[in-house]
Design a protein around this motif. Sequence first.
Motif, PDB file in Angstrom:
ATOM      1  N   UNK A 153      -5.044 -30.564  12.669  1.00 54.95           N
ATOM      2  CA  UNK A 153      -6.753 -30.290  12.492  1.00 54.95           C
ATOM      3  C   UNK A 153      -7.205 -30.915  12.065  1.00 54.95           C
ATOM      4  N   UNK A 154      -8.472 -31.140  11.957  1.00 53.51           N
ATOM      5  CA  UNK A 154      -9.276 -31.263  10.600  1.00 53.51           C
ATOM      6  C   UNK A 154      -9.109 -30.497   9.553  1.00 53.51           C
ATOM      7  N   UNK A 155      -9.662 -29.303   9.924  1.00 52.44           N
ATOM      8  CA  UNK A 155      -9.379 -27.881   9.016  1.00 52.44           C
ATOM      9  C   UNK A 155      -8.931 -27.599   9.217  1.00 52.44           C
ATOM     10  N   UNK A 156      -7.757 -27.256   8.416  1.00 50.00           N
ATOM     11  CA  UNK A 156      -6.538 -26.491   8.996  1.00 50.00           C
ATOM     12  C   UNK A 156      -6.397 -24.946   8.545  1.00 50.00           C
ATOM     13  N   UNK A 157      -5.565 -24.196   8.996  1.00 50.92           N
ATOM     14  CA  UNK A 157      -5.079 -23.170   9.463  1.00 50.92           C
ATOM     15  C   UNK A 157      -3.380 -22.944   8.916  1.00 50.92           C
ATOM     16  N   UNK A 158      -3.773 -21.471   7.869  1.00 54.40           N
ATOM     17  CA  UNK A 158      -2.185 -21.597   7.932  1.00 54.40           C
ATOM     18  C   UNK A 158      -1.552 -21.440   8.819  1.00 54.40           C
ATOM     19  N   UNK A 159      -1.346 -21.002  10.111  1.00 54.83           N
ATOM     20  CA  UNK A 159      -0.423 -20.809  10.776  1.00 54.83           C
ATOM     21  C   UNK A 159      -0.117 -22.426  11.786  1.00 54.83           C
ATOM     22  N   UNK A 160      -1.172 -23.275  11.438  1.00 49.48           N
ATOM     23  CA  UNK A 160      -0.430 -24.202  13.149  1.00 49.48           C
ATOM     24  C   UNK A 160       0.413 -24.769  12.276  1.00 49.48           C
ATOM     25  N   UNK A 161       1.275 -25.415  11.703  1.00 48.39           N
ATOM     26  CA  UNK A 161       2.481 -25.903  11.624  1.00 48.39           C
ATOM     27  C   UNK A 161       3.355 -24.332  12.476  1.00 48.39           C
ATOM     28  N   UNK A 162       3.385 -23.670  12.300  1.00 49.32           N
ATOM     29  CA  UNK A 162       4.197 -22.474  12.497  1.00 49.32           C
ATOM     30  C   UNK A 162       3.986 -22.963  14.369  1.00 49.32           C
ATOM     31  N   UNK A 163       2.896 -23.046  14.731  1.00 51.94           N
ATOM     32  CA  UNK A 163       2.736 -23.224  15.962  1.00 51.94           C
ATOM     33  C   UNK A 163       2.990 -24.320  16.729  1.00 51.94           C
ATOM     34  N   UNK A 164       2.899 -25.399  15.933  1.00 53.69           N
ATOM     35  CA  UNK A 164       3.019 -26.874  16.147  1.00 53.69           C
ATOM     36  C   UNK A 164       4.659 -26.727  16.127  1.00 53.69           C
TER      37      UNK A 164
END
Length: 273
Positions: A153-164
């Motif tokens: 995502x262009x605007x990272x969220x702290x949980x993006x990598x956990x989800x990915x």
Amino acid sequence: MSEESFSPDWLALREPADHRARAADLVAPLVEWLESRQSRRVLDLGSGTGSNLRYLAPRLRGEQEWTLVDRDADLLDRATGAAVTVPGVARVERIPGELDREGLGLVPGSDLVTASALLDLVTYEWLERLAATCRAAGSAALLALTWDGAINWADPDRDDELVAAAVRSHQLRDKRMGPALGPAAGQAAERAFRAAGYDTWLRPSPWRLQAADASLARALVDGWEAAVAEQRPADASLIRDWAQNRRATVASQFALEVGHVDLLALPPGPGAP
């Protein structure tokens, strides 16, 4: 062995993004290689409603005969009307069946074996069999839009990598043929075809989604939420919050890149770039 079934609505939703993402530079060497063939018989594995045909057929020179194989006969029925109007296509045959029976069994007699958004669902053993069968038949292969595990995502969220990470793990689950290759499938396919003596070219083909692709992005968020909920049930509340935040992101201006790769494999000899 069988591939997963997908809804026609989902396939229609993703088709524009699929076509934009394809590695167009792989078409020219394929067309050049096909010039050495007396026919243009194309086998499309896991064809769904015919999106791969609609993309590729207009870009191949000469009159073509296509065979579409999918385990879902209803999807094949939907392929008929759109497919037969594609320029250059003289005949389209639809065959309901499984990848390891009808799919591999139809490789002999095919000049080109192709698939789109399929390889991350299969096993390495099946890929080895596909490469060996293609080599015995002298067929080229163009295997497109294999997910490589990237979700950015262009605007990272702290949980993006956990989800990915959870989605990547979920994709390795058994798809009714054994543990799937998931994000490793593109590189695994290249290894399998190289081991069979092929010249190979692996190219990135990412989806780059923006506001016009909001419906597709929302569907992705919904699908990822469901997958992660299965993979990490203890984090259900966290996943719900992440999905809610990402739906809000999609409702405004956003940019999302989902990584894929395309593989071209040509038997060694004339026509290789």
